[in-house]
Design a protein around this motif. Structure first.
Motif, PDB file in Angstrom:
ATOM      1  N   ASN A 172       0.716  -1.192   0.164  1.00 19.01           N
ATOM      2  CA  ASN A 172      -0.094  -0.169   0.025  1.00 19.01           C
ATOM      3  C   ASN A 172       0.817   1.409   0.147  1.00 19.01           C
ATOM      4  OD1 ASN A 172       0.910   0.687   2.802  1.00 19.01           O
ATOM      5  ND2 ASN A 172      -0.679  -0.701   3.507  1.00 19.01           N
ATOM      6  N   HIS A 173       0.204   2.355  -0.137  1.00 17.00           N
ATOM      7  CA  HIS A 173       0.833   3.656  -0.196  1.00 17.00           C
ATOM      8  C   HIS A 173       1.797   3.763   0.907  1.00 17.00           C
ATOM      9  CE1 HIS A 173       1.617   7.584  -1.601  1.00 17.00           C
ATOM     10  NE2 HIS A 173       1.347   8.147  -0.716  1.00 17.00           N
ATOM     11  N   ILE A 174       1.483   3.624   2.242  1.00 22.11           N
ATOM     12  CA  ILE A 174       2.097   3.999   3.281  1.00 22.11           C
ATOM     13  C   ILE A 174       3.301   3.287   3.218  1.00 22.11           C
ATOM     14  CG2 ILE A 174       2.302   3.640   5.763  1.00 22.11           C
ATOM     15  CD1 ILE A 174      -0.946   4.364   5.728  1.00 22.11           C
ATOM     16  N   GLU A 175       3.364   1.871   2.892  1.00 16.38           N
ATOM     17  CA  GLU A 175       4.418   0.863   2.825  1.00 16.38           C
ATOM     18  C   GLU A 175       5.592   1.659   2.124  1.00 16.38           C
ATOM     19  OE1 GLU A 175       3.110  -3.460   3.953  1.00 16.38           O
ATOM     20  OE2 GLU A 175       2.484  -2.492   2.122  1.00 16.38           O
ATOM     21  N   TYR A 176       5.084   2.186   0.772  1.00 10.73           N
ATOM     22  CA  TYR A 176       6.022   2.553  -0.206  1.00 10.73           C
ATOM     23  C   TYR A 176       6.606   3.793   0.539  1.00 10.73           C
ATOM     24  CZ  TYR A 176       6.757   6.236  -3.765  1.00 10.73           C
ATOM     25  OH  TYR A 176       7.185   7.025  -4.761  1.00 10.73           O
ATOM     26  N   GLU A 177       5.933   4.810   0.852  1.00 10.23           N
ATOM     27  CA  GLU A 177       6.464   6.183   1.672  1.00 10.23           C
ATOM     28  C   GLU A 177       7.651   5.673   2.633  1.00 10.23           C
ATOM     29  OE1 GLU A 177       6.218   8.820   0.358  1.00 10.23           O
ATOM     30  OE2 GLU A 177       4.774   8.832  -1.024  1.00 10.23           O
ATOM     31  N   SER A 178       7.364   4.626   3.285  1.00  6.26           N
ATOM     32  CA  SER A 178       8.172   4.426   4.399  1.00  6.26           C
ATOM     33  C   SER A 178       9.663   4.045   4.006  1.00  6.26           C
ATOM     34  CB  SER A 178       7.623   3.226   5.124  1.00  6.26           C
ATOM     35  OG  SER A 178       7.891   1.912   4.656  1.00  6.26           O
ATOM     36  N   VAL A 179       9.805   3.634   2.956  1.00  9.46           N
ATOM     37  CA  VAL A 179      11.377   3.395   2.459  1.00  9.46           C
ATOM     38  C   VAL A 179      11.730   4.276   1.424  1.00  9.46           C
ATOM     39  CG1 VAL A 179      10.925   0.830   2.929  1.00  9.46           C
ATOM     40  CG2 VAL A 179      10.417   1.783   0.768  1.00  9.46           C
ATOM     41  N   TYR A 180      10.787   5.348   0.683  1.00  7.24           N
ATOM     42  CA  TYR A 180      11.190   6.090  -0.469  1.00  7.24           C
ATOM     43  C   TYR A 180      12.581   6.882  -0.230  1.00  7.24           C
ATOM     44  CZ  TYR A 180      10.485   9.192  -4.048  1.00  7.24           C
ATOM     45  OH  TYR A 180      10.713  10.105  -5.373  1.00  7.24           O
ATOM     46  N   SER A 181      12.555   7.407   1.291  1.00  8.47           N
ATOM     47  CA  SER A 181      13.769   8.256   1.404  1.00  8.47           C
ATOM     48  C   SER A 181      15.202   7.487   1.483  1.00  8.47           C
ATOM     49  CB  SER A 181      13.548   8.889   2.865  1.00  8.47           C
ATOM     50  OG  SER A 181      13.499   7.999   3.757  1.00  8.47           O
ATOM     51  N   GLN A 182      14.839   6.193   1.866  1.00 11.41           N
ATOM     52  CA  GLN A 182      16.045   5.334   1.862  1.00 11.41           C
ATOM     53  C   GLN A 182      16.768   4.753   0.430  1.00 11.41           C
ATOM     54  OE1 GLN A 182      15.584   2.177   5.072  1.00 11.41           O
ATOM     55  NE2 GLN A 182      13.762   3.084   5.129  1.00 11.41           N
ATOM     56  N   VAL A 183      15.560   4.782  -0.529  1.00  7.51           N
ATOM     57  CA  VAL A 183      15.786   4.747  -2.040  1.00  7.51           C
ATOM     58  C   VAL A 183      16.573   5.753  -2.605  1.00  7.51           C
ATOM     59  CG1 VAL A 183      14.708   4.316  -4.391  1.00  7.51           C
ATOM     60  CG2 VAL A 183      13.853   3.087  -2.199  1.00  7.51           C
ATOM     61  N   MET A 184      16.205   7.043  -2.154  1.00  7.61           N
ATOM     62  CA  MET A 184      16.876   8.044  -2.639  1.00  7.61           C
ATOM     63  C   MET A 184      18.149   8.323  -2.017  1.00  7.61           C
ATOM     64  SD  MET A 184      14.563   9.268  -4.744  1.00  7.61           S
ATOM     65  CE  MET A 184      15.654  11.013  -5.058  1.00  7.61           C
ATOM     66  N   GLU A 185      18.522   7.855  -0.916  1.00  4.21           N
ATOM     67  CA  GLU A 185      19.919   8.036  -0.267  1.00  4.21           C
ATOM     68  C   GLU A 185      20.701   6.871  -0.813  1.00  4.21           C
ATOM     69  OE1 GLU A 185      19.255   7.189   4.036  1.00  4.21           O
ATOM     70  OE2 GLU A 185      18.258   9.130   4.287  1.00  4.21           O
ATOM     71  N   TYR A 186      20.055   5.710  -1.270  1.00  8.14           N
ATOM     72  CA  TYR A 186      20.923   4.765  -1.933  1.00  8.14           C
ATOM     73  C   TYR A 186      21.503   5.312  -3.191  1.00  8.14           C
ATOM     74  CZ  TYR A 186      22.144   0.389  -4.162  1.00  8.14           C
ATOM     75  OH  TYR A 186      22.633  -0.589  -4.986  1.00  8.14           O
ATOM     76  N   MET A 187      20.437   5.814  -4.285  1.00  9.13           N
ATOM     77  CA  MET A 187      20.830   6.408  -5.276  1.00  9.13           C
ATOM     78  C   MET A 187      22.010   7.252  -5.163  1.00  9.13           C
ATOM     79  SD  MET A 187      17.243   6.508  -6.913  1.00  9.13           S
ATOM     80  CE  MET A 187      17.747   7.262  -8.525  1.00  9.13           C
ATOM     81  N   ASP A 188      21.850   8.027  -4.177  1.00  8.41           N
ATOM     82  CA  ASP A 188      22.888   9.103  -4.036  1.00  8.41           C
ATOM     83  C   ASP A 188      24.204   8.594  -3.651  1.00  8.41           C
ATOM     84  OD1 ASP A 188      21.451  11.411  -4.450  1.00  8.41           O
ATOM     85  OD2 ASP A 188      20.715  11.575  -2.487  1.00  8.41           O
ATOM     86  N   SER A 189      24.244   7.217  -3.064  1.00  9.18           N
ATOM     87  CA  SER A 189      25.465   7.006  -2.693  1.00  9.18           C
ATOM     88  C   SER A 189      26.095   5.963  -3.795  1.00  9.18           C
ATOM     89  CB  SER A 189      25.193   5.721  -1.296  1.00  9.18           C
ATOM     90  OG  SER A 189      24.587   4.627  -2.004  1.00  9.18           O
ATOM     91  N   VAL A 190      25.191   5.490  -4.638  1.00 10.54           N
ATOM     92  CA  VAL A 190      25.656   4.829  -5.777  1.00 10.54           C
ATOM     93  C   VAL A 190      26.157   5.906  -6.891  1.00 10.54           C
ATOM     94  CG1 VAL A 190      25.014   3.596  -7.892  1.00 10.54           C
ATOM     95  CG2 VAL A 190      24.159   2.823  -5.834  1.00 10.54           C
ATOM     96  N   ARG A 191      25.632   7.139  -6.830  1.00 10.90           N
ATOM     97  CA  ARG A 191      26.260   8.149  -8.017  1.00 10.90           C
ATOM     98  C   ARG A 191      27.631   8.801  -7.562  1.00 10.90           C
ATOM     99  NH1 ARG A 191      20.838  10.504  -7.057  1.00 10.90           N
ATOM    100  NH2 ARG A 191      19.405  10.019  -8.874  1.00 10.90           N
ATOM    101  N   ASN A 192      28.164   8.331  -6.261  1.00 13.42           N
ATOM    102  CA  ASN A 192      29.500   8.575  -5.900  1.00 13.42           C
ATOM    103  C   ASN A 192      30.470   7.674  -6.952  1.00 13.42           C
ATOM    104  OD1 ASN A 192      28.843  10.352  -3.660  1.00 13.42           O
ATOM    105  ND2 ASN A 192      28.637   8.616  -2.489  1.00 13.42           N
ATOM    106  N   TYR A 193      30.182   6.838  -7.493  1.00 11.64           N
ATOM    107  CA  TYR A 193      30.730   6.140  -8.386  1.00 11.64           C
ATOM    108  C   TYR A 193      30.576   5.992  -9.663  1.00 11.64           C
ATOM    109  CZ  TYR A 193      31.780   4.570  -3.645  1.00 11.64           C
ATOM    110  OH  TYR A 193      32.086   4.517  -2.243  1.00 11.64           O
ATOM    111  N   TYR A 194      29.007   5.734 -10.071  1.00 11.69           N
ATOM    112  CA  TYR A 194      28.674   5.768 -11.435  1.00 11.69           C
ATOM    113  C   TYR A 194      27.320   5.815 -11.387  1.00 11.69           C
ATOM    114  CZ  TYR A 194      29.472   1.002  -9.276  1.00 11.69           C
ATOM    115  OH  TYR A 194      29.454   0.119  -8.188  1.00 11.69           O
ATOM    116  N   ASN A 195      26.686   5.894 -12.565  1.00 11.21           N
ATOM    117  CA  ASN A 195      25.051   5.961 -12.565  1.00 11.21           C
ATOM    118  C   ASN A 195      24.185   4.706 -12.691  1.00 11.21           C
ATOM    119  OD1 ASN A 195      25.296   8.803 -13.305  1.00 11.21           O
ATOM    120  ND2 ASN A 195      25.714   8.423 -15.291  1.00 11.21           N
ATOM    121  N   MET A 196      23.307   4.849 -11.673  1.00 17.06           N
ATOM    122  CA  MET A 196      22.431   3.495 -11.594  1.00 17.06           C
ATOM    123  C   MET A 196      21.308   3.605 -12.369  1.00 17.06           C
ATOM    124  SD  MET A 196      20.589   2.068  -8.322  1.00 17.06           S
ATOM    125  CE  MET A 196      18.965   3.076  -8.446  1.00 17.06           C
TER     126      MET A 196
END
Length: 295
Positions: free
Chosen positions: A52-76
């Motif tokens: 459901n929407h609430i479950e999705y929102e609960s990890v959304y910010s962590q997804v963004m943080e992870y993408m930022d960490s990957v960008r330190n090395y290459y595009n994901m």
């Protein structure tokens, strides 16, 4: 990610990439596995349909943080079963991976390729044979696939670069992790110039123990086998994780080649077992070439 937003479709309906990543990661935080997810997605549902929407929102910010960490090395980027450009080779797997993270040119998966794998502690002869194999495969325009582990994997990737070939790394960790750490520069080079693939859910990986995360490596071997036209084993013990890939290759209808030196090693018994199941003994490179030409 903008190119993904343009190309990601399911039943002709555009869907939100970040939402699907977040939903997939959330599913992994429960009691699941690649096999369970493959069964759940058989009807071509997408991850966001299971939460459901609430479950999705609960990890959304962590997804963004992870993408930022990957960008330190290459595009994901990522690719999901149901997308138009999801590799056909993966659809043929017994338990298709529903979502892959990658950096680089995903179209390389569609080229003819061979996985070269083996022990993390190769002999001098094993290293020499790996160099020779890669040289011949590059001459025949094969992409070299391996797992960026110590030993044979590392030799295979570096030999491909040495001979100006193309190589794909399939890792058993999230894209922002380097295992072993000594291969960090090699992993970045492959991601930036060729293709690096991970099927590992990064939130699950972050939250569970090292012991639990080890289970991702055998699954990585199955994916490596699926995207390759054949697997070649250079050296491996009776307890090597390489044998998981050997089984997967045969299960997935791929060619499995075993160097004759493995059969001559009286300390191991697995080569004869796999030969009886359909593996091909390699005494010279033409034993490989003639079998691949028949594909």
């Amino acid at each position: 990610m903008s190119n993904q937003e343009l190309s990601l479709f399911h039943n002709d309906t555009a869907i939100h990439p970040l939402k699907e990543i977040a939903a997939y990661e959330k599913l992994w935080l429960g009691d699941t596995s690649f096999k369970k997810l493959a069964n759940a997605f058989k009807n071509k549902k997408r991850p966001s349909m299971f939460i459901n929407h609430i479950e999705y929102e609960s990890v959304y910010s962590q997804v963004m943080e992870y993408m930022d960490s990957v960008r330190n090395y290459y595009n994901m980027s990522f690719i999901m079963n149901g997308m138009l450009d999801y590799p056909e080779k993966l659809r043929q797997a017994k338990d298709p991976v529903e979502l892959l993270y990658f950096s680089g040119n995903i179209d390389l998966v569609n080229l003819k390729s061979v996985a070269i794998v083996g022990t993390r502690k190769p002999s001098h002869e094993g290293i020499r044979r790996t160099h020779q194999l890669v040289r011949e495969f590059v001459k025949d325009n094969y992409v070299i696939v391996s797992g960026l582990a110590e030993g044979i994997d590392t030799v295979a990737h570096k030999s491909a670069l040495h001979y100006n070939g193309i190589t794909i790394g399939v890792i058993g960790t999230p894209l922002d992790q380097f295992y072993p750490k000594s291969n960090k520069d090699l992993q970045i080079a492959i991601a930036q110039n060729f293709l690096l693939i991970s099927q590992v859910p990064f939130l699950k990986y972050k939250r569970q123990s090292i012991r639990g995360n080890r289970l991702f490596f055998p699954e990585r071997n199955k994916t490596m086998s699926a995207i390759s036209d054949a697997t070649v084993i250079v050296e491996a013990s009776d307890t090597s994780g390489t044998l998981i890939q050997a089984r997967a290759a045969l299960d997935q209808g791929r060619k499995l080649f075993i160097l004759n030196s493995c059969f001559e090693n009286r300390k191991i018994s697995w080569p004869e077992k796999f030969e009886s199941l359909g593996a091909i003994r390699v005494r010279e490179f033409d034993d490989i070439r003639k079998n691949l030409n028949n594909l």
